[in-house]
Every structure is written in structure tokens, then in C-alpha cells.
Design a protein around this motif. Structure first.
Motif, short mmCIF file in Angstrom:
data_model
loop_
_atom_site.label_atom_id
_atom_site.label_comp_id
_atom_site.label_asym_id
_atom_site.label_seq_id
_atom_site.Cartn_x
_atom_site.Cartn_y
_atom_site.Cartn_z
N ASN A 68 50.09 55.74 55.34
CA ASN A 68 51.10 54.97 56.02
C ASN A 68 51.49 54.06 55.63
OD1 ASN A 68 53.57 57.05 56.91
ND2 ASN A 68 51.87 57.93 57.99
N VAL A 69 50.43 52.94 55.03
CA VAL A 69 50.57 51.65 55.09
C VAL A 69 50.53 51.23 53.80
CG1 VAL A 69 49.98 49.46 55.37
CG2 VAL A 69 49.00 50.96 57.45
N LEU A 70 51.72 50.65 52.97
CA LEU A 70 52.05 50.65 51.06
C LEU A 70 51.33 49.85 50.50
CD1 LEU A 70 55.50 51.94 50.63
CD2 LEU A 70 53.38 53.00 50.44
N ASN A 71 51.10 48.47 51.64
CA ASN A 71 50.44 46.87 51.63
C ASN A 71 50.24 45.76 52.39
OD1 ASN A 71 50.52 44.93 50.02
ND2 ASN A 71 52.12 44.68 48.61
N LEU A 72 49.35 45.30 52.34
CA LEU A 72 49.24 44.29 53.14
C LEU A 72 49.13 42.92 52.17
CD1 LEU A 72 46.40 46.58 54.92
CD2 LEU A 72 48.35 46.30 56.25
N ARG A 73 49.66 42.03 54.13
CA ARG A 73 49.25 40.04 53.55
C ARG A 73 48.02 39.92 54.67
NH1 ARG A 73 54.30 36.15 54.95
NH2 ARG A 73 53.31 36.72 56.36
N VAL A 74 47.15 39.51 54.05
CA VAL A 74 45.96 39.34 54.42
C VAL A 74 45.58 38.20 54.47
CG1 VAL A 74 43.17 39.70 55.22
CG2 VAL A 74 45.49 41.69 53.88
N VAL A 75 45.33 36.97 55.63
CA VAL A 75 44.53 36.89 55.37
C VAL A 75 42.69 36.12 55.76
CG1 VAL A 75 44.26 33.49 56.68
CG2 VAL A 75 46.29 34.32 56.66
N LEU A 76 42.11 36.33 54.77
CA LEU A 76 40.46 36.11 54.64
C LEU A 76 39.51 34.86 54.84
CD1 LEU A 76 40.33 36.62 50.64
CD2 LEU A 76 41.17 38.23 52.34
N PRO A 77 38.69 35.36 55.34
CA PRO A 77 38.12 34.52 56.03
C PRO A 77 37.84 32.64 55.72
CG PRO A 77 37.10 36.26 56.32
CD PRO A 77 37.77 35.88 55.06
N ASP A 78 37.78 32.88 54.52
CA ASP A 78 38.12 31.43 53.47
C ASP A 78 39.68 31.20 53.59
OD1 ASP A 78 39.29 32.51 52.12
OD2 ASP A 78 37.29 32.76 50.33
N GLY A 79 40.40 31.39 54.45
CA GLY A 79 41.91 30.54 54.43
C GLY A 79 42.75 31.00 52.97
N ARG A 80 42.48 32.06 52.16
CA ARG A 80 43.71 32.48 50.90
C ARG A 80 43.88 33.49 51.49
NH1 ARG A 80 39.48 34.36 46.68
NH2 ARG A 80 38.22 35.26 48.90
N LEU A 81 45.43 33.62 50.79
CA LEU A 81 46.06 34.45 51.75
C LEU A 81 45.97 36.14 50.07
CD1 LEU A 81 48.25 35.03 53.07
CD2 LEU A 81 50.40 33.87 52.04
N LEU A 82 45.62 36.78 50.88
CA LEU A 82 45.41 38.57 49.40
C LEU A 82 46.94 39.05 50.21
CD1 LEU A 82 43.76 39.93 47.83
CD2 LEU A 82 43.01 40.82 50.12
N HIS A 83 47.56 39.28 49.31
CA HIS A 83 48.55 40.39 49.12
C HIS A 83 47.92 41.76 48.39
CE1 HIS A 83 51.46 38.06 50.22
NE2 HIS A 83 51.45 37.72 49.74
N THR A 84 47.91 42.70 49.38
CA THR A 84 46.33 43.82 48.91
C THR A 84 47.21 45.06 47.68
OG1 THR A 84 47.48 45.55 50.64
CG2 THR A 84 45.26 44.20 50.98
#
Length: 366
Positions: A68-84
Motif C-alpha cells: 500500500n506504499v507507492l513511493n517514499l521520500r527519504v532523508v538518507l544518513p548523509d543528508g541526501r534526499l531519495l524518492h524511492t
């Protein structure tokens, strides 16, 4: 961080920030004909539900958080922003590269901060009916669950309470509930299809030596029954006032569920533990709520030994040491037994690649 950032009724999707809870989202969706059905009981943060891979009572029909999760915005440990799944993307299915969304769902905070989640919504059912069935034994109740699933009844919820839990829930919620192995069953559908499902369910329950069924279709009556079920934790604690509760869970293939539940019940009795059982048995998932005196080292040791036996019993049956609660600290040894050294090494490689300085929830899971 409690904003519903985007809602697409035509695409059956919504994007939420970390502070948005399950109940707040469904309140916002009123009048749209849609809802978010994953229901772990508590009114929890939806991003938190994604991070822990939550599920709950509706999972047998609507799935856990992962599908039920289509996408996530994640702040990685080094500060980069990831859209999965890529920025702004919300496809119903995809075959482009590795499934990064599923990697972060259930990662227990060990890989990054979830700062936004795009979720799949579902149509509200036209009609809903709930019933309670009592059985002469734990084995009969769980065997009935298997028969319901094998008969392809599109059940929305099928919850199990052993006789200890049923008695505790009835007394705590001040409802008349026999002290017997019990199933709470909920059906969703059109009014016409619901009548057919009810008849089919009644026949299966009767064949399994269950009680006659009285269906609750009104909202207040349905909510009262599910409130009783969701208060199971507090009902269990009331069995031994002043004591501490420890909940553990496993999940096994449906075909092995009756044997594993019966063996676990026998283990609880032989161990002299207070551990009412409750479960989302439509998925093969059940919990033991262990109530004990934390000041008694001998009882605490018996609790630990029981939980290890339970995990290994599930593994021997082809299941998993946890279907919902996660690994955390307490099931790290069982995780290695479940995945093997190669599997655990692969998880460690992923962790090292994303979090080489071990900043995110150190010591958990691995």
C-alpha cells in the motif's frame, strides 16, 4: 510536518507528511468514497507505519503497508534526499530497477528518515457486516479460519481470541462474550454479495462446530465489537494488575497454523505463564500477550525462553519469527536463523552502503 500534500481521487492515491495519522487521513477522506484500510489498532503516524511495516486487522483483504506504499521520500544518513520510486511518481506497478520502496518499508529506522509517503487508497465497501463465533477449542477455531480461506470467502477481517483473551476482553469492555475460543469476522461487499457471503460463512462455522451467528451491520454495534478487540492489550494487563506486558508475534503458512497455535497453547500452559493469544489468523499471524512480574527474575527468564521457543516453532513450520512486530533487539538471533548467514550478510551490506557510520538506530535488527 502534518500536511496531506496531495490527494488524487482518480488515481486512488494520497501523499502525506510524517505527522499525518491513520485516523486523520480517513477523516479527511470522508465523503470521497475512499479510505486507507491498514489498521494496526492504534492511531499511528502513517510514515511510522511504513517504517515498521505495520499491518493489522484488515491485512487479510487489503494487504499490509508494503503493497500500500507507492513511493517514499527519504532523508538518507548523509543528508541526501531519495524518492524511492522517483520524484512525483505513483504508478500502480513498476518493473524499473530494484524495489527501493519495499526496502525502506519495515526498515525500522535503520536506513533513513521517512519524510513523506505516497499511499494507495481503496474504495469504501457499500455494505459491512460483523459477527462473533465461539468454538469448543482453539484448534476448531483456527481450523475454521483455514476452511474460510480455502472456500475463497472474501473476508475482510478474521481475528482470533483464545478463551483467556475472550474472557478478558469481554470483562474489560463489559460485553457478553463466552470464555471460549473465538473468531471475529467481518465481510465487505455490495448488499447483494454480502448476503451470499453471510450464508457461506454460517455454513462453514456450523461445520466447524461453531456457535450460531448474529450479524451486526450498524456502525455503532460494529465499532463496539472492534473497540473490544483493539483493547485486547489493556484487557490482558487487567488479568494481573500491577504487572508488565510483553507482546510477541510469529507468522506461519496457513496450513500449519492450527498445529502451531495448539502447540503454543500447550507450551504456555506447561510453562505456567499468563499469555492470552490473539491473532490476525487470516494471514497466519498471531500474538501472545505475556503478562508477568518484572521484579521476578525467574518468571522473566521463563518469558524469554518461551518467546525463543515460539520463534523457532514458527521457523520450523516454514514461517517467520515476526509477522508484524519487527526484529528490534529481541529477535536478532532468530533473524539469523531465519535468513541464514548469506541473507544476514546481504542485509549488512545494504546497511553499510547506506549508513556506513551506523548512525540510524544503531544496534537494531542487525
Amino acid at each position: 510536518m502534518d500536511t496531506i500534500a496531495e490527494l488524487s481521487l482518480e488515481d486512488f492515491s494520497v501523499t502525506v507528511e510524517p505527522g499525518v495519522t491513520r485516523k486523520a487521513l480517513n477523516k479527511h477522506l470522508r465523503g470521497t468514497g475512499l479510505w486507507f484500510p491498514v489498521d494496526p489498532g492504534a492511531d499511528t503516524s502513517l510514515c511510522g507505519m511504513a517504517a515498521t511495516g505495520a499491518s493489522g486487522t484488515n491485512a487479510v483483504r487489503y494487504g499490509t503497508m508494503r503493497p500500500n506504499v507507492l513511493n517514499l521520500r527519504v532523508v538518507l544518513p548523509d543528508g541526501r534526499l531519495l524518492h524511492t520510486a522517483g520524484p512525483g511518481r505513483q504508478p500502480r506497478k513498476r518493473a524499473a530497477g530494484y524495489d527501493l520502496t519495499s526496502l525502506f518499508v519495515g526498515s525500522e529506522g535503520t536506513l533513513g528518515f521517512l519524510t513523506q509517503a505516497t499511499l494507495r487508497l481503496h474504495p469504501l465497501p457499500e455494505a459491512t457486516a460483523v459477527t462473533v463465533a465461539s468454538f469448543p477449542s482453539v484448534g476448531a477455531a483456527v481450523a475454521c479460519t483455514v476452511q474460510v480461506l480455502q472456500a475463497a470467502v472474501p473476508v475482510a477481517r478474521i481475528e482470533f481470541l483464545d478463551e483467556v483473551m475472550a474472557d478478558a476482553c469481554g470483562r474489560f469492555s463489559r460485553m457478553e462474550l463466552p470464555a471460549a475460543a473465538t473468531l471475529l469476522l467481518e465481510l465487505h461487499g455490495s448488499r447483494r454479495s454480502l448476503a451470499e457471503q453471510q450464508q457461506q460463512m454460517e455454513e462453514i462455522v456450523q461445520q466447524s462446530s461453531g456457535s450460531s451467528l448474529a450479524w451486526a451491520e450498524g456502525l455503532d454495534e460494529r465499532e463496539q465489537l472492534w473497540s473490544m478487540r483493539h483493547n485486547a492489550w489493556y484487557a490482558a494487563l487487567a488479568l494481573r494488575p500491577g504487572c508488565q506486558g510483553y507482546s510477541t508475534d510469529v507468522c506461519v503458512p496457513i496450513s500449519r497454523l492450527p498445529d502451531v497455535v495448539v502447540e503454543t497453547k500447550q507450551d504456555l500452559q506447561a510453562s505456567g505463564l499468563t499469555g492470552p493469544m490473539v491473532g490476525h489468523v487470516g494471514d497466519g499471524n498471531f500474538h501472545c500477550i505475556l503478562v508477568f512480574n518484572s521484579q521476578d527474575p525467574e518468571e522473566a527468564q521463563r518469558i524469554h525462553a518461551f518467546t525463543q521457543r515460539l520463534g523457532r516453532r514458527a521457523l520450523a513450520a516454514g514461517g517467520t519469527c515476526t509477522g508484524e512486530h519487527g526484529v528490534g533487539l529481541g529477535k536478532r538471533a532468530l533473524l539469523q536463523e531465519e535468513l541464514g548467514q548469506e541473507g544476514l550478510d546481504t542485509l549488512r551490506s545494504i546497511k553499510a552502503a547506506l549508513d556506513p557510520h551506523n548512525l540510524m538506530n544503531p544496534g537494531k535488527v542487525l
